[in-house]
Design a protein around this motif. Sequence first.
Motif, PDB file in Angstrom:
ATOM      1  N   ASP A  10       0.841  -1.223   0.004  1.00 44.17           N
ATOM      2  CA  ASP A  10       0.080   0.086   0.087  1.00 44.17           C
ATOM      3  C   ASP A  10       0.809   1.311  -0.053  1.00 44.17           C
ATOM      4  N   GLU A  11       2.325   1.209   0.102  1.00 42.60           N
ATOM      5  CA  GLU A  11       2.976   2.249  -0.065  1.00 42.60           C
ATOM      6  C   GLU A  11       3.500   2.410  -1.325  1.00 42.60           C
ATOM      7  N   PRO A  12       3.230   3.404  -2.129  1.00 43.91           N
ATOM      8  CA  PRO A  12       3.607   3.560  -3.572  1.00 43.91           C
ATOM      9  C   PRO A  12       5.111   3.713  -3.725  1.00 43.91           C
ATOM     10  N   ARG A  13       5.799   4.400  -2.828  1.00 39.23           N
ATOM     11  CA  ARG A  13       7.341   4.240  -3.002  1.00 39.23           C
ATOM     12  C   ARG A  13       8.001   3.045  -2.794  1.00 39.23           C
ATOM     13  N   THR A  14       7.410   2.165  -1.866  1.00 37.73           N
ATOM     14  CA  THR A  14       7.937   0.921  -1.778  1.00 37.73           C
ATOM     15  C   THR A  14       7.671   0.008  -3.057  1.00 37.73           C
ATOM     16  N   ASP A  40      -7.159  -6.181  -4.851  1.00 45.42           N
ATOM     17  CA  ASP A  40      -6.708  -5.791  -6.339  1.00 45.42           C
ATOM     18  C   ASP A  40      -5.650  -6.991  -6.670  1.00 45.42           C
ATOM     19  N   ALA A  41      -4.873  -7.532  -5.533  1.00 40.29           N
ATOM     20  CA  ALA A  41      -4.085  -8.619  -5.935  1.00 40.29           C
ATOM     21  C   ALA A  41      -4.738  -9.892  -6.251  1.00 40.29           C
ATOM     22  N   MET A  59      -1.372  -4.453   5.538  1.00 43.90           N
ATOM     23  CA  MET A  59      -2.067  -3.300   4.785  1.00 43.90           C
ATOM     24  C   MET A  59      -3.493  -3.372   5.398  1.00 43.90           C
ATOM     25  N   PRO A  60      -3.886  -2.192   4.908  1.00 42.37           N
ATOM     26  CA  PRO A  60      -5.404  -1.945   5.345  1.00 42.37           C
ATOM     27  C   PRO A  60      -6.360  -3.029   4.560  1.00 42.37           C
ATOM     28  N   GLU A  61      -7.398  -3.201   5.355  1.00 41.80           N
ATOM     29  CA  GLU A  61      -8.419  -4.037   4.715  1.00 41.80           C
ATOM     30  C   GLU A  61      -8.025  -5.573   4.604  1.00 41.80           C
ATOM     31  N   MET A  62      -7.176  -5.851   4.073  1.00 41.77           N
ATOM     32  CA  MET A  62      -6.733  -7.205   3.931  1.00 41.77           C
ATOM     33  C   MET A  62      -4.971  -7.407   3.894  1.00 41.77           C
ATOM     34  N   THR A  63      -4.573  -8.110   4.969  1.00 46.03           N
ATOM     35  CA  THR A  63      -3.363  -8.298   5.245  1.00 46.03           C
ATOM     36  C   THR A  63      -2.578  -9.305   4.181  1.00 46.03           C
TER      37      THR A  63
END
Length: 257
Positions: A10-14, A40-41, A59-63
């Motif tokens: 969920d971190e765009p940079r990573t 999404d995955a 991650m939010p919502e789903m780990t």
Amino acid sequence: MNRTILVVDDEPRTREGISKTLEQWAQYSIEVISASTGRDAIKIVSERPIDILITDIRMPEMTGLEVIQLLAEMDVKPIVLIMSAYSDFHYAQEAIRHGVINYLLKPIRKKELIEAVERAIAKKEDQEQGQRLTKVIDLQLLEQADFNNERYEPAIEKALRYIDDHIKEKVSLQDVANAVHLNGSYFSTLFKEEVGINFSEYVTRKRIQSAKHLLLQSDMPISLIAEEVGYQTQKYFNKIFKEYEGVTPGYYRKTYK
């Protein structure tokens, strides 16, 4: 063989940094796609084959672990690498229990990432080699049975033809024994001696081979293919197919068609 790697964070940079590192390392011989959420995955994996999954654990919502669990329920099992900013042994234990081959702590060094992906690719290749070997053995046994057809006892020749003609139906040993006018016990022994595998194993392999042909040579829905090769439910067909091929019918069609 080109590989597909899915990066989930969920971190765009990573997410973007890992994708760029892998593309530069592989000189674009691998396809790197990304997702910002577990949902999404799951959607991506349900639509196309993925060789390696690199996912954040929190991650939010789903780990990440929930993603892995859902994929297992879908009978989809890419090679998985977990990454996390939390040096928590509990997470590592849980990840390993779900078949994760490596646990990477953020920030991930480029060398560490590339080495982990190299090991993942090697493991994937080992899996595929095992699956190919199973397919070769499977095909050879059936081809040998067909090739040796003229050298079988007349009753076994008739039995093999009967199985071919009734593959869509529930074919029991006793049904075939009756069709060739032999005692069930004697027929079972004779079949194993002549063909080299027992009756039920032969019928199952024949069904799977027929299913593989239909998966690759037709656009029939998998539910109809299951019926066509003698399985009353798609769920049971999926289970048997996965046991013999290592992948689901849907994955097999997407990968090899």
